[in-house]
Design an enzyme around this catalytic site. Structure first.
Site, short mmCIF file in Angstrom:
data_model
loop_
_atom_site.label_atom_id
_atom_site.label_comp_id
_atom_site.label_asym_id
_atom_site.label_seq_id
_atom_site.Cartn_x
_atom_site.Cartn_y
_atom_site.Cartn_z
N SER A 9 5.08 4.93 0.97
CA SER A 9 3.78 4.27 0.99
C SER A 9 3.00 4.49 -0.31
O SER A 9 3.40 4.03 -1.37
CB SER A 9 3.00 4.77 2.21
OG SER A 9 1.85 3.98 2.44
N ASP A 29 -1.10 -0.99 -1.48
CA ASP A 29 -0.38 0.20 -1.91
C ASP A 29 1.10 -0.12 -2.04
O ASP A 29 1.51 -1.28 -1.92
CB ASP A 29 -0.65 1.38 -0.97
CG ASP A 29 -0.09 1.16 0.42
OD1 ASP A 29 0.18 0.00 0.78
OD2 ASP A 29 0.08 2.15 1.16
N ASP A 56 3.79 0.07 -0.31
CA ASP A 56 4.54 -0.68 0.71
C ASP A 56 3.69 -1.75 1.39
O ASP A 56 4.13 -2.37 2.35
CB ASP A 56 5.17 0.26 1.73
CG ASP A 56 4.14 0.93 2.64
OD1 ASP A 56 2.97 1.06 2.22
OD2 ASP A 56 4.50 1.31 3.76
N ASP A 103 1.00 -1.80 3.31
CA ASP A 103 0.38 -1.72 4.63
C ASP A 103 -1.07 -1.27 4.52
O ASP A 103 -1.76 -1.10 5.52
CB ASP A 103 1.17 -0.79 5.56
CG ASP A 103 1.19 0.66 5.10
OD1 ASP A 103 0.72 0.95 3.98
OD2 ASP A 103 1.69 1.51 5.87
#
Length: 446
Positions: free
Chosen positions: A101, A244, A246, A248
């Site tokens: 992440s 960010d 990834d 999410d």
């Protein structure tokens, strides 16, 4: 039972060190495959972000799943919420994302999703950990050769996800006339995010869109907004959007270069939903600004707090039968569109409010007044023992006494990094800063 490996956002660590080693990830893949297969899973869709280590861990995970007799569908670099969505459209029974992440490139992680797009529940995680412990002690047990899982690569996974995102935007609206700076954090959304906004009519200026395997989240993206803010001002853009690594998590910057965080995003989303007839409430976390709670109260919108971590927000949403929740950091959930945090879909909902209202983001956010808040991250080798020290407990009590009823103190361990987060909220910005730094210094010295 207490979970040894699963944190608030899957399993995460520094690559090359336990547990982020090829051997561990292969055994994790096998353990997950055995548990999921027992629940009827035949295929798992696997996605990843742009970290160089993703190739190594993907191969290890694939080997473990195959050994358990589970098929694998490889989507390549793609946002975490895309995996949650595509797992259902490709008729896979579960999804796995290889990503850490918002963490630096040298970290990586593994997180699992069920067919619905929601993260696996505690029962399944416990079952996976039990099998994983067995594999770590005794090795894995491979199915017969004719039953080994097969791997296939999915073509145009990004294109399908782009169409899904666009489908959540009101077809009667357009982003034409909006100039947007998009910071993709050199991560999984570096192609997807700009494409969505461009195809809906916006003029897009891209930054953080040149991943090289080691620059993900580095001085860019939702956790580092200085470059986005400067770009918005320099380009005279209407606003900026940052995701960010990834994708999410989402943060905005308004036309003045000022940050619009997850609390303000939740406020705008909830206010719009209320106007459209939404009868439910909003779930925030212990870190949500008191200003959000007060602003929602003014609108007669119920608000409750969960522990930090989107899995806990989801639990509270389900418990109350509500649809909107999230975190200050930008994990935004809206069950009207998806069952996991999705930065692009959250962005589209805010953009639709801007287009419909004719107001700028700076004007729209004025309905909520945030209390000054200061958070200090303290890296410490022993998170549990330091918080139990009498000296620290005494300092905590002193800070709480000074704040009284006009502020809040939150002291918690990070679920993803070896950090203690010290957050102080006060009507006075100097008070919040002084008290948070004082308590952080006490923890560092202990």
């Amino acid at each position: 039972m207490p979970q040894k490996f699963f944190g608030t956002d899957g399993i995460r660590g520094k690559v090359g060190e336990f547990p982020m080693t090829p051997d561990f990830v292969m055994k994790l893949g096998w353990a997950a495959g055995v548990v999921l297969a027992a629940d009827g899973t035949k295929e798992v869709l696997v996605g990843k972000d742009t970290r160089a280590s993703g190739y190594m861990l993907e191969s290890a995970l694939e080997a473990g799943l195959s050994a358990a007799g589970v098929n694998i569908a490889l989507a390549g670099p793609i946002p975490t919420p895309a995996v949650a969505y595509l797992a259902s459209t490709f008729r896979s029974d579960a999804g796995v994302v290889i990503s850490a992440s918002h963490n630096p490139y040298y970290d990586n992680g593994i997180k699992f999703f069920g067919r619905s797009g929601a993260k696996l529940g505690a029962a399944q995680q416990n079952a996976i950990e039990e099998k994983l412990q067995y594999a770590l002690q005794h090795g894995i047990e491979c199915v017969d050769s004719e039953k080994l899982g097969k791997a296939r690569r999915i073509e145009d996974a990004s294109g399908r996800y782009i169409e899904f995102c666009k489908g959540t935007f009101n077809s009667e609206l357009s982003l034409e006339g909006l100039k947007i700076v998009v910071d993709s954090a050199n991560g999984a959304a570096y192609k997807v995010a700009p494409s969505v906004f461009e195809e809906l009519g916006a003029t897009v200026i891209n930054i953080g869109n040149k991943p090289n395997g080691v620059n993900i989240n580095y001085e860019c993206g939702a956790t580092s907004l200085a470059a986005l803010s400067a770009s918005v001002i320099e380009c005279k853009a209407d606003l900026g959007i940052a995701v960010d690594g990834d994708a999410d998590r989402i943060m905005f910057v308004d036309g003045n270069g000022e940050v619009v965080d997850g609390d303000e995003i939740l406020f705008l989303m909830a206010r719009e939903a209320k106007q459209q007839g939404y009868k439910g409430g909003v779930v925030g976390t212990l870190m949500s600004n008191l200003g959000l709670e007060l602003a929602l109260r003014e609108l007669d919108i119920p608000f409750v707090r969960s522990k930090v971590g989107d899995r806990y927000v989801v639990e509270k949403l389900n418990e109350n039968g509500w649809k909107i929740g999230g975190e200050t950091s930008g994990h935004i959930l809206n069950f009207n569109y998806t069952f996991t945090g999705d930065a692009i879909i959250a962005a589209l909902q805010i953009l639709s409010i801007i287009v419909k209202s004719g107001y700028s983001l700076s004007q729209l956010k004025q309905g909520m007044n945030k209390l000054p808040q200061c958070m200090v991250n303290v890296r410490h080798s022993n998170l549990d023992s330091v918080l139990s020290l009498d000296s620290i407990k005494h300092e905590v009590a002193t800070v709480q006494e000074k704040l009284g009823n006009t502020g809040r103190l939150v002291l918690r361990k990070s679920g993803t990094e070896p950090l203690i987060r010290v957050m102080v909220e006060s009507e006075c910005a100097n008070t919040a800063t002084d008290l948070s730094n004082h308590l952080a210094d006490c923890i560092k010295a202990s």
